[in-house]
Design a protein around this motif. Sequence first.
Motif, PDB file in Angstrom:
ATOM      1  N   GLY A 161      40.325  38.355  44.936  1.00 38.94           N
ATOM      2  CA  GLY A 161      40.586  37.052  45.549  1.00 38.94           C
ATOM      3  C   GLY A 161      40.265  37.081  47.041  1.00 38.94           C
ATOM      4  O   GLY A 161      39.652  36.159  47.583  1.00 38.94           O
ATOM      5  N   LYS A 162      40.653  38.167  47.689  1.00 38.14           N
ATOM      6  CA  LYS A 162      40.385  38.329  49.121  1.00 38.14           C
ATOM      7  C   LYS A 162      38.869  38.279  49.383  1.00 38.14           C
ATOM      8  O   LYS A 162      38.409  37.642  50.326  1.00 38.14           O
ATOM      9  N   LEU A 163      38.108  38.935  48.526  1.00 39.27           N
ATOM     10  CA  LEU A 163      36.655  38.972  48.710  1.00 39.27           C
ATOM     11  C   LEU A 163      36.038  37.600  48.451  1.00 39.27           C
ATOM     12  O   LEU A 163      35.147  37.161  49.180  1.00 39.27           O
ATOM     13  N   LEU A 164      36.535  36.918  47.418  1.00 37.02           N
ATOM     14  CA  LEU A 164      35.970  35.602  47.111  1.00 37.02           C
ATOM     15  C   LEU A 164      36.195  34.632  48.267  1.00 37.02           C
ATOM     16  O   LEU A 164      35.365  33.756  48.529  1.00 37.02           O
ATOM     17  N   GLN A 165      37.314  34.810  48.960  1.00 35.94           N
ATOM     18  CA  GLN A 165      37.591  33.919  50.088  1.00 35.94           C
ATOM     19  C   GLN A 165      36.625  34.128  51.252  1.00 35.94           C
ATOM     20  O   GLN A 165      36.520  33.287  52.130  1.00 35.94           O
ATOM     21  N   MET A 166      35.916  35.254  51.238  1.00 33.74           N
ATOM     22  CA  MET A 166      34.935  35.501  52.306  1.00 33.74           C
ATOM     23  C   MET A 166      33.594  34.845  51.991  1.00 33.74           C
ATOM     24  O   MET A 166      32.677  34.873  52.807  1.00 33.74           O
ATOM     25  N   VAL A 167      33.468  34.302  50.794  1.00 31.32           N
ATOM     26  CA  VAL A 167      32.186  33.706  50.399  1.00 31.32           C
ATOM     27  C   VAL A 167      32.195  32.226  50.765  1.00 31.32           C
ATOM     28  O   VAL A 167      33.099  31.491  50.366  1.00 31.32           O
ATOM     29  N   LYS A 168      31.199  31.828  51.551  1.00 26.00           N
ATOM     30  CA  LYS A 168      31.119  30.429  51.978  1.00 26.00           C
ATOM     31  C   LYS A 168      31.016  29.499  50.772  1.00 26.00           C
ATOM     32  O   LYS A 168      30.245  29.749  49.853  1.00 26.00           O
ATOM     33  N   GLY A 169      31.793  28.427  50.798  1.00 24.99           N
ATOM     34  CA  GLY A 169      31.642  27.380  49.787  1.00 24.99           C
ATOM     35  C   GLY A 169      32.436  27.582  48.516  1.00 24.99           C
ATOM     36  O   GLY A 169      32.558  26.668  47.713  1.00 24.99           O
ATOM     37  N   VAL A 170      32.978  28.763  48.324  1.00 26.53           N
ATOM     38  CA  VAL A 170      33.738  28.975  47.087  1.00 26.53           C
ATOM     39  C   VAL A 170      35.049  28.203  47.145  1.00 26.53           C
ATOM     40  O   VAL A 170      35.813  28.308  48.102  1.00 26.53           O
ATOM     41  N   GLU A 171      35.275  27.396  46.113  1.00 27.42           N
ATOM     42  CA  GLU A 171      36.551  26.698  46.019  1.00 27.42           C
ATOM     43  C   GLU A 171      37.306  27.315  44.851  1.00 27.42           C
ATOM     44  O   GLU A 171      36.915  27.155  43.697  1.00 27.42           O
ATOM     45  N   LEU A 172      38.366  28.040  45.152  1.00 27.82           N
ATOM     46  CA  LEU A 172      39.088  28.765  44.094  1.00 27.82           C
ATOM     47  C   LEU A 172      40.019  27.840  43.323  1.00 27.82           C
ATOM     48  O   LEU A 172      40.870  27.175  43.902  1.00 27.82           O
ATOM     49  N   VAL A 173      39.847  27.826  42.018  1.00 29.18           N
ATOM     50  CA  VAL A 173      40.630  26.962  41.139  1.00 29.18           C
ATOM     51  C   VAL A 173      41.792  27.766  40.564  1.00 29.18           C
ATOM     52  O   VAL A 173      41.612  28.910  40.156  1.00 29.18           O
ATOM     53  N   GLN A 174      42.988  27.188  40.579  1.00 29.48           N
ATOM     54  CA  GLN A 174      44.150  27.899  40.019  1.00 29.48           C
ATOM     55  C   GLN A 174      44.321  27.574  38.531  1.00 29.48           C
ATOM     56  O   GLN A 174      43.926  26.508  38.087  1.00 29.48           O
ATOM     57  N   LEU A 175      44.940  28.480  37.801  1.00 30.17           N
ATOM     58  CA  LEU A 175      45.101  28.316  36.359  1.00 30.17           C
ATOM     59  C   LEU A 175      46.573  28.138  35.989  1.00 30.17           C
ATOM     60  O   LEU A 175      47.457  28.493  36.766  1.00 30.17           O
ATOM     61  N   SER A 176      46.829  27.620  34.792  1.00 35.28           N
ATOM     62  CA  SER A 176      48.211  27.501  34.323  1.00 35.28           C
ATOM     63  C   SER A 176      48.796  28.871  34.005  1.00 35.28           C
ATOM     64  O   SER A 176      49.953  29.143  34.257  1.00 35.28           O
ATOM     65  N   ARG A 177      47.991  29.709  33.373  1.00 32.53           N
ATOM     66  CA  ARG A 177      48.448  31.068  33.082  1.00 32.53           C
ATOM     67  C   ARG A 177      47.533  32.021  33.841  1.00 32.53           C
ATOM     68  O   ARG A 177      46.409  32.284  33.410  1.00 32.53           O
ATOM     69  N   PRO A 178      48.019  32.498  34.970  1.00 35.73           N
ATOM     70  CA  PRO A 178      47.123  33.193  35.891  1.00 35.73           C
ATOM     71  C   PRO A 178      46.576  34.520  35.380  1.00 35.73           C
ATOM     72  O   PRO A 178      45.506  34.939  35.778  1.00 35.73           O
ATOM     73  N   ASP A 179      47.309  35.178  34.484  1.00 35.84           N
ATOM     74  CA  ASP A 179      46.808  36.491  34.081  1.00 35.84           C
ATOM     75  C   ASP A 179      47.038  36.772  32.596  1.00 35.84           C
ATOM     76  O   ASP A 179      47.548  37.818  32.233  1.00 35.84           O
ATOM     77  N   GLU A 180      46.647  35.836  31.758  1.00 36.58           N
ATOM     78  CA  GLU A 180      46.732  36.093  30.320  1.00 36.58           C
ATOM     79  C   GLU A 180      45.410  36.704  29.844  1.00 36.58           C
ATOM     80  O   GLU A 180      44.335  36.350  30.309  1.00 36.58           O
ATOM     81  N   CYS A 181      45.537  37.601  28.876  1.00 40.81           N
ATOM     82  CA  CYS A 181      44.383  38.329  28.338  1.00 40.81           C
ATOM     83  C   CYS A 181      43.426  37.384  27.621  1.00 40.81           C
ATOM     84  O   CYS A 181      43.840  36.418  26.990  1.00 40.81           O
ATOM     85  N   CYS A 182      42.122  37.700  27.679  1.00 36.54           N
ATOM     86  CA  CYS A 182      41.119  36.842  27.034  1.00 36.54           C
ATOM     87  C   CYS A 182      40.932  37.192  25.566  1.00 36.54           C
ATOM     88  O   CYS A 182      40.237  36.495  24.840  1.00 36.54           O
ATOM     89  N   GLY A 183      41.522  38.307  25.122  1.00 35.56           N
ATOM     90  CA  GLY A 183      41.451  38.631  23.703  1.00 35.56           C
ATOM     91  C   GLY A 183      40.269  39.488  23.284  1.00 35.56           C
ATOM     92  O   GLY A 183      40.065  39.730  22.095  1.00 35.56           O
ATOM     93  N   PHE A 184      39.504  39.982  24.258  1.00 35.34           N
ATOM     94  CA  PHE A 184      38.347  40.807  23.878  1.00 35.34           C
ATOM     95  C   PHE A 184      38.825  42.123  23.248  1.00 35.34           C
ATOM     96  O   PHE A 184      38.716  42.319  22.053  1.00 35.34           O
ATOM     97  N   GLY A 185      39.369  42.990  24.084  1.00 36.37           N
ATOM     98  CA  GLY A 185      40.048  44.180  23.550  1.00 36.37           C
ATOM     99  C   GLY A 185      39.181  45.176  22.808  1.00 36.37           C
ATOM    100  O   GLY A 185      39.665  45.873  21.929  1.00 36.37           O
ATOM    101  N   GLY A 186      37.894  45.283  23.125  1.00 34.14           N
ATOM    102  CA  GLY A 186      37.039  46.263  22.441  1.00 34.14           C
ATOM    103  C   GLY A 186      36.918  45.932  20.964  1.00 34.14           C
ATOM    104  O   GLY A 186      36.630  44.792  20.602  1.00 34.14           O
ATOM    105  N   THR A 187      37.166  46.930  20.106  1.00 30.32           N
ATOM    106  CA  THR A 187      37.016  46.678  18.670  1.00 30.32           C
ATOM    107  C   THR A 187      37.989  45.613  18.157  1.00 30.32           C
ATOM    108  O   THR A 187      37.790  45.051  17.097  1.00 30.32           O
ATOM    109  N   PHE A 188      39.037  45.346  18.929  1.00 28.88           N
ATOM    110  CA  PHE A 188      39.989  44.288  18.567  1.00 28.88           C
ATOM    111  C   PHE A 188      39.252  42.986  18.252  1.00 28.88           C
ATOM    112  O   PHE A 188      39.641  42.248  17.350  1.00 28.88           O
ATOM    113  N   CYS A 189      38.177  42.725  18.988  1.00 27.90           N
ATOM    114  CA  CYS A 189      37.523  41.421  18.849  1.00 27.90           C
ATOM    115  C   CYS A 189      36.844  41.238  17.497  1.00 27.90           C
ATOM    116  O   CYS A 189      36.542  40.113  17.109  1.00 27.90           O
ATOM    117  N   VAL A 190      36.610  42.318  16.776  1.00 33.93           N
ATOM    118  CA  VAL A 190      36.111  42.136  15.403  1.00 33.93           C
ATOM    119  C   VAL A 190      37.166  42.455  14.344  1.00 33.93           C
ATOM    120  O   VAL A 190      37.264  41.764  13.332  1.00 33.93           O
TER     121      VAL A 190
END
Lengths: 245, 460
Positions: A156-185
């Motif tokens: 987040g700190k690094l993204l704030q150094m990038v001109k023009g980036v508008e950081l969008v907040q989420l409802s669940r800031p750190d929920e897993c995406c469900g990939f999980g390696g072999t889990f995804c199959v």
Amino acid sequence: MKAGLFIPCYVDQFYPQVAIATLQLLEKLGVEVVYPPNQTCCGQPMANSGFEHLTKGCDELFVKNFANLDYIVCPSGSCTLHIKEHLHDEHDEAAATGIRKRVYELTEFLVDVLKVEKLDASFPHKVSMHQSCHGQRGLKISQMSELVAAPFSKPGKLLQMVKGVELVQLSRPDECCGFGGTFCVFEEAVSAKMGKDRVADHIDHGTEFITAADMSCLMHMEGILKRQKSKVEVKHIAEILNSQL
Amino acid sequence: MEHNNKDHATLAAAFNVDEARVDWHDETLWFVRQKRDKAVHIVPEWEALRETASQIKNNVLSNLHDYLLQFEKNAQQNGITVHWAADDKEHNQIVHSILQQNNINRIVKSKSMLTEECHLNNYLKSVGVDVVDTDLGERIVQLADEAPSHIVLPCIHWKKEEIGELFHQYLGTPKGNADPQFLTGAAREHLREKFLTRRAAITGVNFAVAETGEFVVCTNEGNADMGAHLADVHIACMGIEKIIPLQKHLGVFLRLLTRSATGQPITTYSSHFLQPRKGQTLHIVIVDNGRSRQLGREDFRNSLKCIRCAACFNTCPVYRRSGGHSYHTAIAGPIGSILAPNLDMKDYADLPFASTLCGSCSNVCPVKIDIHQQLYKWRQVLVKDGYAPTAKKIAMQGMASTLASPGIYRFAGKMGRWVIKHFPFMVNNKLNAWYKHRDMPAPPKESFGEWYKKNREKKG
Ligand code: SF4
């Protein structure tokens, strides 16, 4: 300062642009980057599936490739964490131990080692950050919502150094995406549902680009976005930190 | 729960057929996680409390033998009869024999996950004893002839309209009435009669204090108290790990338990049982059932620190989207997935794989169990002990040899992006599980390795 570039196998094969961005970014910041050409994989896909005992070959190869470098930098929190926690070499355990201590995920390397305070980059878009679990909860590159502790975020700190980036907040800031390696199959139904829900949170908050410090999560979410014919795209954080108008 | 030979993935896929219901289930439990967050973020010393609890429990596990004997001695001095059960069968028989000695064949029982683990209800039914669960959620699943799907919120998978229908059928409430307050009132009336007429009550135990020989039962409904105070015979069932050394340690655990569980500062009733009241007999059944075996597994022993708050369930993105029954064991969720293989590796070989290893469970756990690390370690144990499917084994071996050799890796990469066919997450693509809901990444014209060779190595 000499840093070895460790590119995860699926990034090498599918997302060369992420590896190129990482390389260029590090060079821009004055790092002498070495790319050992004989590298393959950290062994995590086998280990997380319960086959850690089959990763000896991978481990030895990794040690051979990276033993003599000051730092090892990788644009993936997950692969970095795996090396940090599980790299061993019965022929040269000292070298393996050294590597475990010197391996860094890209954003933590930029913030903790290079101590980057400004970047010459511009990306005028709405961007939302996906907190990849292994980088966040494993390497602790950002604070975790479960803990009662002061917030921080290296990416987040690094993204704030990038001109023009508008950081969008989420409802669940750190929920897993469900990939999980072999889990995804092997757990296809739950995995896909987790991915759909994660993507929906980003879309609902009006993002244009989902970014992360791990391409595997982004690959999962990209697969879902594309299936939904969404206009929202994924971009690895290295690409944003390296981008120019 | 009866084992039905289906694994977590299959049961979870069935749960996911009704996507709207999955969304509802996920959001209901996420709401509980948020309540937990609110309740813990106003306690500045929260992380120190967790660490303290973890250390107390570590001490307990290292000195369990002595604490158990100390507890037994003090409890006996207080007039409590103490029984020891090596396993579920013995536990059930002990409970039955106490009932037989008192000529009782109708009892009430408040929530106890241990009795679920031991399948006590089924056993007592088979020997002609009628059991009424008095926790509202447990009563609901009992009427529906189901197992609890969650250790704190047993009927969290039921919607209120469905409960209205169930009560209409079994308790004679008016059809179509799904008002929670009304239904709770109906259940209360129904249960009151049971409390008043049944002469024996079973409760669980949340904490057993070695120092004093007392035990503490935490409920929100007061149903354990109603049962225990009205019955002639009170039987409390506990696992050997429920011990805490000193009474003052309760100050740590009671603060952690319900904030983690439901986001309340403390349970409505935290009842201390020290001795039987006049005319009552009080029994404690202390059960091992695999716990000492788990204690002997260095990598997994600290799973016994668990205080059954279910915070790891509520935060688990997989649990929320697969439901408790998909774990096909009494204790579902992340903690269940590291406890169950200890009971039966073969039956529960699937559970340590029902996780993305995201680590959220370990972060919410009030006693700091490294749940996700133990999931990883169970995977290694299960594969080594031969519980991996053959197809997976072959795929992994092929993959290992390719990745150990840069030459083969590069060649395979060229051959149509080897990864797409053999990458672990695309292995098992008989039905192409990835593609069902997700597009494949488009293969680029060259790998990074190839790009680097062209663009950089020549220059160097
Ligand atoms: S493992 Fe931890 S979070 Fe899960 S139920 Fe037990 S105490 Fe609670």
